[in-house]
Design a protein around this motif. Structure first.
Motif, PDB file in Angstrom:
ATOM      1  N   VAL A 196       0.848  -1.205   0.000  1.00  0.00           N
ATOM      2  CA  VAL A 196       0.000   0.000   0.000  1.00  0.00           C
ATOM      3  C   VAL A 196       0.877   1.247   0.000  1.00  0.00           C
ATOM      4  N   GLU A 197       0.251   2.369  -0.373  1.00  0.00           N
ATOM      5  CA  GLU A 197       0.976   3.649  -0.371  1.00  0.00           C
ATOM      6  C   GLU A 197       0.712   4.380   0.941  1.00  0.00           C
ATOM      7  N   TYR A 198       1.792   4.720   1.640  1.00  0.00           N
ATOM      8  CA  TYR A 198       1.695   5.501   2.871  1.00  0.00           C
ATOM      9  C   TYR A 198       2.194   6.913   2.611  1.00  0.00           C
ATOM     10  N   THR A 199       1.589   7.877   3.303  1.00  0.00           N
ATOM     11  CA  THR A 199       2.083   9.253   3.305  1.00  0.00           C
ATOM     12  C   THR A 199       2.931   9.429   4.564  1.00  0.00           C
ATOM     13  N   ILE A 200       4.195   9.792   4.364  1.00  0.00           N
ATOM     14  CA  ILE A 200       5.139   9.922   5.502  1.00  0.00           C
ATOM     15  C   ILE A 200       5.358  11.396   5.816  1.00  0.00           C
ATOM     16  N   ILE A 201       5.150  11.775   7.070  1.00  0.00           N
ATOM     17  CA  ILE A 201       5.457  13.139   7.528  1.00  0.00           C
ATOM     18  C   ILE A 201       6.333  13.056   8.776  1.00  0.00           C
ATOM     19  N   ASP A 202       6.988  14.174   9.082  1.00  0.00           N
ATOM     20  CA  ASP A 202       7.874  14.157  10.255  1.00  0.00           C
ATOM     21  C   ASP A 202       7.143  14.579  11.524  1.00  0.00           C
ATOM     22  N   ASN A 203       7.784  14.359  12.640  1.00  0.00           N
ATOM     23  CA  ASN A 203       7.229  14.627  13.971  1.00  0.00           C
ATOM     24  C   ASN A 203       6.868  16.106  14.129  1.00  0.00           C
TER      25      ASN A 203
END
Length: 640
Positions: free
Chosen positions: A378-385
């Motif tokens: 699956v495609e995940y959207t990655i963001i930082d803390n």
């Protein structure tokens, strides 16, 4: 004097007895005519975005309504024909042939049907505009159309109800041939035998209902019983609950009434001897009717409660999917600048906050997460803390994070217990070009700070991990806006949508909210009106049956009155007796619907308490009105 003129005279003289029957028919015709009118309504077709879906929904609802109304009218007609056994017997004794009596009753029912049809179409034509306004309102549209009477709706309604009236009239005609002369004059003695009881069957009734409830409340995903029985389980639940309800009314209530009779203090208090004895002798004969009413009440409450719950929770669901008023991927810088200028110039909407969110779109192998509904990749959207904390602050969430090393948090707003991936404690690999980084989920949150339609499932990683991965590829900038009056942003949403390509994945609170309002509004409208028809029918059935019994009981109450029982005591006895008949199917129906809705809330993983109790309260209030109407008319008959 012709049979037709006799039939007309009978209707005129018995108008009081026929009033609720005619009223229920008129009500049914008004609702059916309204449904068909809305199906052909030009205002709805031109205004809504899903007119085809609405037309199909009304087609289906009209068929259900038509079948139910046909059964109800058939039942009511049989009831009135049976009620007039003595009158028919008198005709037979005077030498009138059954063929002529049958024709007379045929004419009566047909005249009543035509009168109800004419009044129903006239009232439906007047009220259809009101119903159209209500429908448009609950669907979220402020549109008032012109007053137009649909010829197609009139033709459709006339055909359907003429056929129903003819069929029920023929049924009434044939019913005469099933009566023998001795039956007609001794109709009042029928069913006056004390019913027998069985403790075993009484216990079995409770066990059957209990088994049905137990199966319904099982966790479908984890239950061993559901796994073995499969799709047969719902049929088993329906069968056990209906059979248990019937045995409950036919056996357990008889057993309890006999126990109550043994209580000398209660039985010999006032005229409880009359009300208790009449209930005891007649409850078994009423068991089938009470079971049908309980099942219909449960079905109505479950359907209407579910529809209202969806409508009630629409805004909350739109907010869960869209924590931001508007969000899209900024593929082109010029488009982002133009959109910002357009929103800034809008006088109806002020910008509460605007953020450009740097993110990574990564295809991830999630086999290790053991998901039952997701694909292996699956495609995940990655963001930082840091970005997460900023958005959480803007959205007024007390949910700040402090991630270090390879720690990560999953933000899954559509998480479904037992089916969604098992995040906490699991490790996955994020592969960006030639670099791979393993992350371990420290926590999972059932919300997102990004819109579901644009970002999907979001994974928050530490600032260090995000920086390392970002150095290997180009970031995707996501524009996030929070606006005032977000539920009234139709024009703005459409304009911005026209300015962006499909690849931008524009998502907005208004789009999901309006779409949900339209579909759930249609559901609650249909559910509400179908529920009212079912309620009117079930209330009328009890009303008819009780007034029939009142005619039989008149002589008994006359004797009580002659020996000194005052009117207040008589009315109190009648109220107790009828309360028992009304309360049993209502309480059983409410219990069945509560269990069904609890099971449904578990399946949907949503809270249905408030909307369900509102529906039950409204339903009970209308039912109570029927109760007081029945008590009043029963009293008038026996004290005439």
């Amino acid at each position: 004097m012709t049979l037709f003129s006799i039939a007309r005279k009978n209707i005129r003289k018995n108008l009081t007895n026929y009033f609720l029957y005619i009223g229920s028919m008129i009500f049914s015709i008004v609702i059916y005519f309204t449904f068909v009118s809305l199906k052909y309504d030009q205002t709805i077709q031109q205004t809504t975005d899903s007119s085809t879906k609405i037309s199909s929904a009304f087609n289906g609802a009209s068929v259900v309504l038509m079948i139910f109304v046909a059964v109800f009218i058939w039942y009511s007609n049989s009831f009135f024909t049976r009620r007039r056994k003595k009158e028919v017997g008198l005709y037979s004794l005077l030498g009138v042939r059954k063929k002529q009596i049958g024709r007379m009753l045929f004419y009566e029912n047909f005249i009543i049907g035509i009168i109800a049809l004419l009044i129903g179409i006239i009232l439906g034509s007047i009220l259809s505009k009101v119903f159209e306004t209500i429908l448009m309102k609950v669907m979220g549209y402020d549109v008032i159309g012109n007053f137009v009477i649909s010829p197609q709706a009139i033709v459709n309604t006339v055909i359907v109800f003429t056929v129903i009236t003819v069929i029920t009239s023929i049924h009434g005609y044939r019913l005469i041939y099933r009566f023998k002369l001795i039956e007609l004059f001794k109709a009042e003695q029928e069913g006056e035998i004390e019913p027998k009881t069985s403790v075993i069957i009484a216990i079995l009734s409770v066990l059957l209902v209990g088994v049905g409830y137990w199966l319904a409340l099982q966790n479908i995903l984890e239950s061993e019983v559901w796994r073995k029985m499969g799709m047969v389980t719902p049929l088993v639940i329906i069968f056990t609950v209906i059979l248990g309800t019937y045995l409950l009314f036919s056996t357990l209530t008889v057993y309890l009434l006999k126990l109550l009779r043994k209580n000398k203090h209660h039985f010999w208090n006032g005229i409880n001897i009359v009300s208790t004895s009449q209930l005891l002798y007649r409850i078994k004969g009423n068991a089938r009717t009470l079971t049908i009413i309980a099942v219909l009440s449960a079905t109505t409450l479950t359907a209407v409660g579910t529809a209202y719950s969806i409508y009630y929770n629409n805004r909350m669901n739109a907010e869960i999917s869209n924590p931001n008023s508007m969000m899209f991927m900024a593929k082109e810088k010029n488009a982002s600048v133009q959109i910002k200028e357009r929103i800034s110039k809008d006088k109806d909407h002020e910008i509460v906050y605007h953020e450009t969110v740097p993110a990574l779109l990564v295809n991830v192998d999630i086999t290790s997460l053991q998901s039952k509904i997701s694909a292996d990749e699956v495609e995940y959207t990655i963001i930082d803390n840091k970005t997460y904390n900023q958005l959480a602050k803007w959205q007024k969430r007390d949910e700040s994070l402090s991630l270090i090393g390879n720690e990560a948090v999953a933000l899954d707003a559509s998480y479904f217990e037992g089916l969604s991936p098992t995040y906490v404690g699991s490790t996955i690999s994020l592969n960006v070009n030639d670099r791979s980084k393993d992350i371990t989920f420290k926590e999972m949150k059932k919300f997102n700070v990004l819109n579901l339609g644009t970002a999907g499932i979001t994974v928050v990683v530490s600032d260090e991990v995000f920086s390392n991965l970002a150095s290997e590829t180009n970031l995707v900038n996501m524009e996030v806006y929070e606006l005032t009056n977000e539920d009234d942003a139709k024009t703005l949403s459409k304009e911005i949508q026209s300015m962006l390509p499909e690849e931008a994945r524009l998502s907005s609170f208004y789009s999901d909210y309006a779409q949900g309002l339209e579909s759930s509004g249609l559901l609650i409208f249909m559910g509400g009106f179908l529920g009212l028809v079912f309620l009117a029918a079930t209330g009328s059935i009890i009303y008819f049956k009780q007034l029939t019994e009142a005619t039989v009981d008149r002589e008994r109450y006359e004797i009580l009155h002659k020996i000194g029982v005052n009117k207040k005591e008589v009315k109190k006895s009648i109220a107790k007796q009828i309360f028992f008949i009304f309360a049993m199917p209502l309480l059983a129906g409410i219990a069945h619907s509560i269990v069904a809705l609890i099971a449904l809330s578990k399946l949907l993983q949503t809270n249905l308490v408030i909307p369900v109790f509102i529906c039950i309260a409204v339903y009970a209030c209308i039912y109570i009105a029927y109760y007081f109407l029945t008590v009043r008319n029963y009293y008038k008959i026996v004290m005439k």
